[in-house]
Design an enzyme around this catalytic site. Structure first.
Site, PDB file in Angstrom:
ATOM      1  N   GLY A 236       1.197  -0.922   0.082  1.00  6.27           N
ATOM      2  CA  GLY A 236       0.295   0.102  -0.042  1.00  6.27           C
ATOM      3  C   GLY A 236       1.116   1.708   0.509  1.00  6.27           C
ATOM      4  O   GLY A 236       0.198   2.419   0.162  1.00  6.27           O
ATOM      5  N   GLU A 279       4.429  -6.060   1.198  1.00 10.25           N
ATOM      6  CA  GLU A 279       4.551  -6.198  -0.163  1.00 10.25           C
ATOM      7  C   GLU A 279       4.246  -4.933  -1.360  1.00 10.25           C
ATOM      8  O   GLU A 279       3.060  -4.954  -1.577  1.00 10.25           O
ATOM      9  CB  GLU A 279       3.079  -7.667  -0.316  1.00 10.25           C
ATOM     10  CG  GLU A 279       2.388  -7.246   0.698  1.00 10.25           C
ATOM     11  CD  GLU A 279       1.176  -8.426   0.971  1.00 10.25           C
ATOM     12  OE1 GLU A 279       0.132  -8.483   0.007  1.00 10.25           O
ATOM     13  OE2 GLU A 279       1.260  -9.409   1.194  1.00 10.25           O
ATOM     14  N   PRO A 280       4.859  -4.371  -1.591  1.00 10.11           N
ATOM     15  CA  PRO A 280       4.459  -3.184  -2.518  1.00 10.11           C
ATOM     16  C   PRO A 280       4.322  -3.511  -3.426  1.00 10.11           C
ATOM     17  O   PRO A 280       5.185  -4.698  -4.243  1.00 10.11           O
ATOM     18  CB  PRO A 280       5.281  -1.963  -2.189  1.00 10.11           C
ATOM     19  CG  PRO A 280       5.876  -3.124  -1.194  1.00 10.11           C
ATOM     20  CD  PRO A 280       6.071  -4.034  -1.300  1.00 10.11           C
ATOM     21  N   ARG A 282       2.454  -0.586  -6.013  1.00 10.15           N
ATOM     22  CA  ARG A 282       2.249  -0.074  -6.823  1.00 10.15           C
ATOM     23  C   ARG A 282       3.135   0.792  -6.522  1.00 10.15           C
ATOM     24  O   ARG A 282       3.995   1.495  -7.921  1.00 10.15           O
ATOM     25  CB  ARG A 282       0.941   1.350  -6.420  1.00 10.15           C
ATOM     26  CG  ARG A 282       1.202   2.692  -6.702  1.00 10.15           C
ATOM     27  CD  ARG A 282      -0.036   3.156  -5.930  1.00 10.15           C
ATOM     28  NE  ARG A 282      -0.971   3.171  -5.022  1.00 10.15           N
ATOM     29  CZ  ARG A 282      -1.498   2.224  -6.161  1.00 10.15           C
ATOM     30  NH1 ARG A 282      -2.392   3.034  -7.407  1.00 10.15           N
ATOM     31  NH2 ARG A 282      -3.030   2.325  -5.685  1.00 10.15           N
ATOM     32  N   ARG A 318      -8.001   3.716 -13.570  1.00  7.62           N
ATOM     33  CA  ARG A 318      -8.119   3.872 -12.589  1.00  7.62           C
ATOM     34  C   ARG A 318      -9.298   5.474 -12.574  1.00  7.62           C
ATOM     35  O   ARG A 318     -10.189   5.187 -11.636  1.00  7.62           O
ATOM     36  CB  ARG A 318      -7.256   4.197 -12.543  1.00  7.62           C
ATOM     37  CG  ARG A 318      -6.283   3.538 -12.170  1.00  7.62           C
ATOM     38  CD  ARG A 318      -4.710   3.248 -11.209  1.00  7.62           C
ATOM     39  NE  ARG A 318      -4.969   3.743 -10.180  1.00  7.62           N
ATOM     40  CZ  ARG A 318      -4.533   4.752  -9.636  1.00  7.62           C
ATOM     41  NH1 ARG A 318      -4.664   6.070 -10.596  1.00  7.62           N
ATOM     42  NH2 ARG A 318      -4.659   5.276  -8.479  1.00  7.62           N
ATOM     43  N   CYS A 351     -17.403   4.218 -25.930  1.00 12.22           N
ATOM     44  CA  CYS A 351     -18.682   4.658 -25.908  1.00 12.22           C
ATOM     45  C   CYS A 351     -19.875   4.646 -24.814  1.00 12.22           C
ATOM     46  O   CYS A 351     -20.797   3.880 -24.025  1.00 12.22           O
ATOM     47  CB  CYS A 351     -19.889   4.151 -26.604  1.00 12.22           C
ATOM     48  SG  CYS A 351     -21.607   4.484 -26.894  1.00 12.22           S
ATOM     49  N   GLU A 352     -19.321   5.707 -23.638  1.00 13.19           N
ATOM     50  CA  GLU A 352     -19.467   5.946 -22.261  1.00 13.19           C
ATOM     51  C   GLU A 352     -19.556   7.364 -21.971  1.00 13.19           C
ATOM     52  O   GLU A 352     -18.523   7.412 -21.586  1.00 13.19           O
ATOM     53  CB  GLU A 352     -19.208   4.961 -21.158  1.00 13.19           C
ATOM     54  CG  GLU A 352     -19.335   3.144 -21.508  1.00 13.19           C
ATOM     55  CD  GLU A 352     -20.680   3.177 -20.922  1.00 13.19           C
ATOM     56  OE1 GLU A 352     -20.911   3.618 -20.195  1.00 13.19           O
ATOM     57  OE2 GLU A 352     -20.796   0.966 -21.770  1.00 13.19           O
TER      58      GLU A 352
END
Length: 426
Positions: A236, A279-280, A282, A318, A351-352
């Site tokens: 994290g 446990e990174p 990112r 994201r 198409c959103e």
């Protein structure tokens, strides 16, 4: 720790190396097409080294959380830098083995998995961590007398969005400590050796307090299991997505010093010989990646200027999933005279209505044909891509240590869209 300026294409990122090496984003976009993920090997290796030097404890290990990015070439670099790895699925186990990780270097942190998935993990020789008492019992029935790990919910969480907070009361993850007696009974019933306990409180914390609190709570729980081999404090670790606004980096030196004191006081002083893991995901890969896209339209709607690109949320999810912020660079604009800055909304080609990369962002004047760079896109970018709208997933390129671009994943072709159908006539 070196504070690399990771996102600026024209700026030095350490060791005299430009992010794009001997090339430039416009040429890369022309050569490989857009959208295009581009990674810096220099930055990736630097981040790995920062993590492996986090503490001086002799039995300290960094498990890369591979769900952040599973490109084979990046996994191989991460392995070369001495990191271990965790997995969330048989597919991640499979690709990590292909990248050269040994089974004993992989921790399968399972979540609501089937018996078949457990069998695959055990057959490959990796350590399995279960996420509930019921999954512990399932494991025990299948593999009586084996070793197993358990994910604990420490009761605290952290994260930049409610969807990424993985500890505390409002999450599906981990075993609540109130059920430790049931854990003990199940371990005894099936003669299981509890090899380790692990946790994860959430993603993208920028100050260490909650992480250290949770680490202390996990060590409290570890006291109930004297024969543990390891404790895993989770990942994290955040990165500054608002660099242009002067966002301060996570102070990794401070975190490391405080984590070392905790280890000294709670593990070393007690004479235990526990392996300590973090446990990174990112932090390892986010800043080594930039996503390039092409501008195909510029228009006004309701008094708002829209910049239409080929970066749909099938390529970068994201912003849609988490309202995530990514800084944007416009390449080539520096060659224009008196380029103005203005508020624009950058959108993709899906198409959103929700296909929005950035709302009301102040950028230099953008024109059709320009190349944009979405910064800090190395984590949870390509791994979340899809073929929604039958769009093709992009290629990935690595700028190696010599500054040369190397294709490390080709872009999809139209034929890839039908590759898995078996009832088509030629």
């Amino acid at each position: 720790m070196d504070n690399l300026n990771t996102g600026r294409a024209g700026n030095d990122v350490g060791g005299g190396t430009d992010f794009f090496g001997t090339g430039n984003p416009s040429d890369l976009a022309k050569t490989y097409g857009t959208p295009l993920y581009v990674y810096s090997e220099v930055i990736l290796r630097q981040r790995c080294r920062e993590l492996t030097r986090l503490v001086t404890y002799g039995k300290f290990k960094v498990n890369y959380s591979a769900k952040a990015n599973t490109n084979l070439s990046l996994l191989r670099i991460i392995r070369e830098e001495g990191l271990l790895v965790d997995a969330m699925s048989p597919g991640e186990i499979f690709i990590e083995l292909k990248a050269g990780f040994r089974p004993e270097e992989i921790l399968f942190i399972s979540n609501n998995v089937s018996a078949e998935e457990m069998r695959y993990a055990v057959k490959t020789g990796v350590t399995v961590s279960v996420d509930s008492v019921s999954q512990l019992e399932q494991f025990g029935k299948m593999f009586r007398g084996s070793k197993v790990a358990i994910r604990i919910n420490p009761g605290v969480g952290a994260g930049h969005h409610e969807k990424v907070i993985t500890g505390g009361k409002n999450t599906k993850f981990g075993v609540d400590p109130v059920y430790l007696d049931e854990v003990q009974r199940t371990l005894s019933q099936y003669n299981l050796h509890l090899a380790g306990i692990n946790q994860h409180i959430g993603s993208l914390f920028m100050t260490p307090e909650t992480y250290l609190e949770a680490a202390g709570l996990l060590l409290d729980i570890a006291d109930h299991f004297p024969d543990l081999d390891f404790v895993d404090f989770g990942g994290g670790f955040g990165i500054p997505y608002h660099k242009q606004d002067g966002e301060v980096r996570l102070d990794l030196k401070d975190l490391g010093n405080r984590l070392q004191r905790l280890i000294d006081e709670r593990i070393v002083a007690s004479g235990k010989h526990l392996t300590v893991k973090v446990e990174p995901g990112r932090y390892t890969v986010a800043e080594c990646g930039i996503l390039l896209g092409r501008v195909h339209s510029v228009k006004m709607n309701g008094g708002k200027k829209y910049i239409g690109t080929d970066i749909g949320f099938n390529v970068l999810a994201r912003p849609v999933l988490y309202d995530a912020y990514h800084e944007i660079e416009v390449y080539g604009v520096e060659n224009r005279i008196d380029s103005k800055r203005e508020p624009v909304t950058v959108v993709g080609n899906i198409c959103e209505t929700g296909d929005v990369l950035a709302k009301d962002r102040i950028l230099p004047e953008v024109m059709e044909g320009d190349v944009l760079g979405i910064l800090d896109a190395g984590a949870y970018g390509m791994v979340m891509s899809s073929n929604y709208n039958c769009r093709l997933r992009p290629a990935e390129v690595l700028i190696n240590r010599e500054g040369k671009p190397v294709l490390i994943r080709r872009h999809d072709t139209l034929e890839d869209l039908v590759r898995h159908f078996d009832d088509l006539e030629s």
